[in-house]
Design an enzyme around this catalytic site. Sequence first.
Site, PDB file in Angstrom:
ATOM      1  N   GLU A  47       9.793  15.585  29.099  1.00  0.00           N
ATOM      2  CA  GLU A  47      10.442  15.879  27.847  1.00  0.00           C
ATOM      3  C   GLU A  47      11.510  15.168  27.697  1.00  0.00           C
ATOM      4  OE1 GLU A  47       8.901  17.973  29.884  1.00  0.00           O
ATOM      5  OE2 GLU A  47       7.620  19.442  28.704  1.00  0.00           O
TER       6      GLU A  47
ATOM      7  N   ALA B 295       2.345  19.045  24.663  1.00  0.00           N
ATOM      8  CA  ALA B 295       2.419  19.171  23.444  1.00  0.00           C
ATOM      9  C   ALA B 295       2.288  18.185  22.451  1.00  0.00           C
ATOM     10  CB  ALA B 295       3.892  20.035  23.192  1.00  0.00           C
TER      11      ALA B 295
ATOM     12  N   GLY C 266       3.725  19.804  28.552  1.00  0.00           N
ATOM     13  CA  GLY C 266       2.956  21.380  28.206  1.00  0.00           C
ATOM     14  C   GLY C 266       1.495  21.439  28.910  1.00  0.00           C
TER      15      GLY C 266
ATOM     16  N   GLU D 203       2.746  22.624  32.288  1.00  0.00           N
ATOM     17  CA  GLU D 203       3.229  24.225  31.982  1.00  0.00           C
ATOM     18  C   GLU D 203       1.931  25.128  31.914  1.00  0.00           C
ATOM     19  OE1 GLU D 203       5.789  22.671  28.573  1.00  0.00           O
ATOM     20  OE2 GLU D 203       7.388  23.798  29.560  1.00  0.00           O
TER      21      GLU D 203
END
Length: 260
Positions: free
Chosen positions: A134, A66, A111, A114
């Site tokens: 993260e 992200a 992300g 993911e």
Amino acid sequence: MEFKNLIFQKEDGIAIITVNRPKALNALNSETVKELNQLVETIDSDPDTKIVIITGGGEKSFVAGADISEMQNMNTLEGRNWGKFAQSVFNKIENLPQPVIAAVNGYALGGGCELAMSCDIRIAAENAKFGQPEVLLGVIPGFAGTQRLPRLIGKGRAKELMFTGDQIDAQEAYRIGLVNKVVPASELMDAAKKMAEKIMSRGPIAVQLCKTAVNEGMDMDLDSGQAYEREAFGVCFATEDQTEGMKAFVEKRPAKFIGK
Ligand code: CAA
């Protein structure tokens, strides 16, 4: 369809989505995830798209997570809503009627890992790197990494990756079952298309029912999963593809499936 951060191509039933912000290593900002949402909704109801490949623009990265600069000043509610929205988009990818292949051409971090996990199959280039870093940023995976990673590779290994934030290379990702296949970078898209073509030559309704039986069944107890499976198995016998597939076997010729 034209997008700012995605490239969308369609060739012979294969939809190729390229997340394309190479200067930011294809990091997912909200604009990109909104575009992805719009594109995935379109693909969902497009009968001409038989299979989807997701990859990253440039040489170096699939998706490096992200977008950290965008998240930097988020408050609690904004963080939760950002996670909720991206989770919903990744769920739409996972639940597309078409099979989805991630062609992982570099960093698949946070992300990005993911996103790859929301795809049905992952093919990695030799230079690909995976991780959930993260905790290095003081947050947790927020696009369903805490849920999909242990389901894919088991709790112990998933926790190690999440607690340490370490990156692993493509071979290690293959060894632990995070990716299906590793190929030289120059062969990645060919390998993804080759697999796509093979899947497309099979009975399309049967492939779709395999996908939903696995996806639905993974969240059920064994008995309920088997009940779901036998209903889906029964449905196959109402299709012309079943008649053709079994007739072709008996007649010792390749089957010609029509998806009906
Ligand atoms: N968000 C925003 N920008 C990013 C980014 C990210 N996730 N990853 C890379 N970039 C940007 C860099 O800031 C840099 O921009 P500038 O040129 O403007 O400085 C550009 O992409 C190139 O990156 P680097 O110079 O850092 O390239 P590198 O080769 O030295 O390192 C890397 C590559 C190891 C991937 C490193 O960029 C990195 O660690 N990126 C962050 C990875 C990360 O932490 N991802 C998880 C994000 S959090 C998340 O995803 C939460 C969630 O679960 C949803």
